[in-house]
Scaffold this motif. Structure first.
Motif, PDB file in Angstrom:
ATOM      1  N   ARG A 123      12.530  -0.395 -12.001  1.00 36.37           N
ATOM      2  CA  ARG A 123      12.824   0.146 -10.666  1.00 36.37           C
ATOM      3  C   ARG A 123      11.743  -0.279  -9.678  1.00 36.37           C
ATOM      4  NH1 ARG A 123      14.608   4.503 -13.832  1.00 36.37           N
ATOM      5  NH2 ARG A 123      12.626   5.587 -13.661  1.00 36.37           N
ATOM      6  N   LYS A 124      10.506  -0.276 -10.126  1.00 33.85           N
ATOM      7  CA  LYS A 124       9.403  -0.680  -9.251  1.00 33.85           C
ATOM      8  C   LYS A 124       9.496  -2.171  -8.907  1.00 33.85           C
ATOM      9  CE  LYS A 124       6.083   2.853 -10.651  1.00 33.85           C
ATOM     10  NZ  LYS A 124       5.853   3.442  -9.334  1.00 33.85           N
ATOM     11  N   ILE A 125       9.822  -2.992  -9.893  1.00 29.96           N
ATOM     12  CA  ILE A 125       9.927  -4.430  -9.651  1.00 29.96           C
ATOM     13  C   ILE A 125      11.048  -4.721  -8.658  1.00 29.96           C
ATOM     14  CG2 ILE A 125      10.422  -6.676 -10.711  1.00 29.96           C
ATOM     15  CD1 ILE A 125       8.927  -5.617 -13.216  1.00 29.96           C
ATOM     16  N   ARG A 126      12.115  -3.908  -8.684  1.00 29.80           N
ATOM     17  CA  ARG A 126      13.184  -4.076  -7.688  1.00 29.80           C
ATOM     18  C   ARG A 126      12.644  -3.918  -6.273  1.00 29.80           C
ATOM     19  NH1 ARG A 126      16.435  -0.286 -10.450  1.00 29.80           N
ATOM     20  NH2 ARG A 126      17.138  -1.325 -12.307  1.00 29.80           N
ATOM     21  N   ALA A 178       0.459   5.987  -7.118  1.00 29.30           N
ATOM     22  CA  ALA A 178      -0.418   5.377  -8.134  1.00 29.30           C
ATOM     23  C   ALA A 178      -0.346   3.864  -7.968  1.00 29.30           C
ATOM     24  CB  ALA A 178       0.040   5.771  -9.536  1.00 29.30           C
ATOM     25  N   PRO A 179      -1.498   3.187  -7.923  1.00 31.36           N
ATOM     26  CA  PRO A 179      -1.496   1.734  -7.722  1.00 31.36           C
ATOM     27  C   PRO A 179      -0.818   0.998  -8.881  1.00 31.36           C
ATOM     28  CG  PRO A 179      -3.730   2.630  -7.588  1.00 31.36           C
ATOM     29  CD  PRO A 179      -2.839   3.732  -8.020  1.00 31.36           C
ATOM     30  N   TRP A 180       0.062   0.070  -8.552  1.00 28.78           N
ATOM     31  CA  TRP A 180       0.738  -0.730  -9.568  1.00 28.78           C
ATOM     32  C   TRP A 180       1.099  -2.119  -9.060  1.00 28.78           C
ATOM     33  CZ3 TRP A 180       5.609  -2.562  -8.472  1.00 28.78           C
ATOM     34  CH2 TRP A 180       6.291  -1.941  -7.399  1.00 28.78           C
ATOM     35  N   THR A 181       1.273  -2.296  -7.755  1.00 28.93           N
ATOM     36  CA  THR A 181       1.823  -3.556  -7.242  1.00 28.93           C
ATOM     37  C   THR A 181       0.935  -4.757  -7.554  1.00 28.93           C
ATOM     38  OG1 THR A 181       0.848  -3.217  -5.047  1.00 28.93           O
ATOM     39  CG2 THR A 181       3.094  -2.405  -5.390  1.00 28.93           C
ATOM     40  N   GLY A 182      -0.385  -4.618  -7.380  1.00 29.05           N
ATOM     41  CA  GLY A 182      -1.294  -5.740  -7.650  1.00 29.05           C
ATOM     42  C   GLY A 182      -1.245  -6.167  -9.101  1.00 29.05           C
ATOM     43  N   SER A 183      -1.247  -5.186 -10.012  1.00 32.84           N
ATOM     44  CA  SER A 183      -1.201  -5.513 -11.446  1.00 32.84           C
ATOM     45  C   SER A 183       0.096  -6.217 -11.815  1.00 32.84           C
ATOM     46  CB  SER A 183      -1.330  -4.234 -12.276  1.00 32.84           C
ATOM     47  OG  SER A 183      -2.552  -3.603 -12.020  1.00 32.84           O
ATOM     48  N   VAL A 184       1.209  -5.703 -11.293  1.00 27.96           N
ATOM     49  CA  VAL A 184       2.504  -6.286 -11.644  1.00 27.96           C
ATOM     50  C   VAL A 184       2.629  -7.694 -11.060  1.00 27.96           C
ATOM     51  CG1 VAL A 184       5.002  -6.061 -11.332  1.00 27.96           C
ATOM     52  CG2 VAL A 184       3.642  -4.071 -11.988  1.00 27.96           C
ATOM     53  N   LEU A 185       2.237  -7.877  -9.804  1.00 33.83           N
ATOM     54  CA  LEU A 185       2.302  -9.221  -9.219  1.00 33.83           C
ATOM     55  C   LEU A 185       1.409 -10.197  -9.984  1.00 33.83           C
ATOM     56  CD1 LEU A 185       2.373  -8.399  -5.399  1.00 33.83           C
ATOM     57  CD2 LEU A 185       4.191  -9.496  -6.731  1.00 33.83           C
ATOM     58  N   SER A 186       0.231  -9.750 -10.392  1.00 31.78           N
ATOM     59  CA  SER A 186      -0.669 -10.619 -11.165  1.00 31.78           C
ATOM     60  C   SER A 186      -0.056 -11.001 -12.505  1.00 31.78           C
ATOM     61  CB  SER A 186      -2.009  -9.917 -11.408  1.00 31.78           C
ATOM     62  OG  SER A 186      -2.685  -9.731 -10.202  1.00 31.78           O
ATOM     63  N   GLU A 240       0.836  -1.211   0.000  1.00 32.61           N
ATOM     64  CA  GLU A 240       0.000   0.000   0.000  1.00 32.61           C
ATOM     65  C   GLU A 240       0.868   1.256   0.000  1.00 32.61           C
ATOM     66  OE1 GLU A 240      -2.760  -0.345   3.271  1.00 32.61           O
ATOM     67  OE2 GLU A 240      -3.762  -2.067   2.330  1.00 32.61           O
ATOM     68  N   ARG A 241       1.983   1.219   0.744  1.00 28.58           N
ATOM     69  CA  ARG A 241       2.903   2.375   0.742  1.00 28.58           C
ATOM     70  C   ARG A 241       3.509   2.572  -0.652  1.00 28.58           C
ATOM     71  NH1 ARG A 241       3.812   0.626   5.977  1.00 28.58           N
ATOM     72  NH2 ARG A 241       5.617  -0.660   5.466  1.00 28.58           N
ATOM     73  N   LEU A 242       3.866   1.462  -1.307  1.00 24.95           N
ATOM     74  CA  LEU A 242       4.430   1.565  -2.656  1.00 24.95           C
ATOM     75  C   LEU A 242       3.398   2.088  -3.651  1.00 24.95           C
ATOM     76  CD1 LEU A 242       6.500  -1.753  -2.901  1.00 24.95           C
ATOM     77  CD2 LEU A 242       7.353   0.546  -2.426  1.00 24.95           C
ATOM     78  N   ASP A 243       2.126   1.814  -3.375  1.00 24.18           N
ATOM     79  CA  ASP A 243       1.037   2.225  -4.273  1.00 24.18           C
ATOM     80  C   ASP A 243       0.535   3.646  -3.996  1.00 24.18           C
ATOM     81  OD1 ASP A 243       0.898  -0.101  -5.770  1.00 24.18           O
ATOM     82  OD2 ASP A 243      -0.606  -1.035  -4.485  1.00 24.18           O
ATOM     83  N   ARG A 244       1.125   4.332  -3.029  1.00 24.60           N
ATOM     84  CA  ARG A 244       0.599   5.625  -2.607  1.00 24.60           C
ATOM     85  C   ARG A 244       0.410   6.611  -3.763  1.00 24.60           C
ATOM     86  NH1 ARG A 244       3.628   6.675   2.493  1.00 24.60           N
ATOM     87  NH2 ARG A 244       2.228   5.301   3.601  1.00 24.60           N
TER      88      ARG A 244
END
Length: 195
Positions: free
Chosen positions: A155-158, A121-129, A115-119
């Motif tokens: 950079r985000k995936i790191r 703009a949300p991206w973590t759920g999409s990338v993990l999926s 959630e902190r990484l998504d502050r």
């Protein structure tokens, strides 16, 4: 500071203990560490040098057969630095990635970190999926689907890798055992909250 795969293998065996890089400004410092696929490197020294002053022993300790081979791998611009290092231990992310025993508290803590990484703009759920869809999903493929710049996505995936959720392959990424356990745990939580 990046190393080629063949050099990383030799670093892991203790055969390579020096690196030479041309930089406008050093990217590592003496006393610091650097995580690599061979393990964590402790940086012993970072010193400016002249190519002509390098000894044959230095060139061999950097994994090169000749001064010409070393020079061929150097950037054309910048000051030349001699970086001495030794293996300080395993990359702690390896053990983290392998830890697939997650309880409710672990999943909640990871959700909070995401959630902190998504502050912004949300991206973590999409990338993990996307990474969960198939091993070897590349940053270019995902960036195109997300309408994002490839280097920004890398950079985000790191950041996901730092949490032990993903790991790099020769080409692309995959979920780590921890990543798989997290994704399953999130789906299980979501399903139980619906029921």
């Amino acid at each position: 500071m990046l190393f080629k795969a063949a050099v990383l293998e030799r670093i892991g065996r203790g055969e390579v203990t020096l690196a030479f890089r041309r930089w406008t400004k050093p990217t590592v410092r003496a006393g610091g560490t650097l995580r690599t696929a061979a393990g964590v490197l402790a940086i012993d020294s970072v010193e400016p040098v002249e190519l002509a002053a390098l000894s044959e022993a230095d060139i061999r300790a950097a994994g090169y057969a000749s001064r010409e081979a070393l020079e061929g791998d150097l950037r054309p611009a910048g000051d030349l630095y001699r970086i001495a290092f030794h293996i300080a231990g395993e990359d702690p992310r390896e053990n983290l990635r392998e830890n697939d025993t997650l309880d409710g508290a672990d999943i909640a803590a990871l959700k909070a970190q995401l959630e902190r990484l998504d502050r912004a703009a949300p991206w973590t759920g999409s990338v993990l999926s996307m990474i969960a869809e198939k091993d070897g999903q590349t940053a270019a493929e995902m960036a195109e689907r997300l309408g994002m710049e490839k280097l920004a996505l890398k950079r985000k995936i790191r950041q996901l890798k730092e949490l032990g959720l993903t790991e790099s392959l020769a080409v692309g990424y995959r979920l780590s055992p921890r990543g798989h356990a997290f994704v399953k745990g999130v789906v299980k939580d979501r399903d139980s909250s619906r029921g």
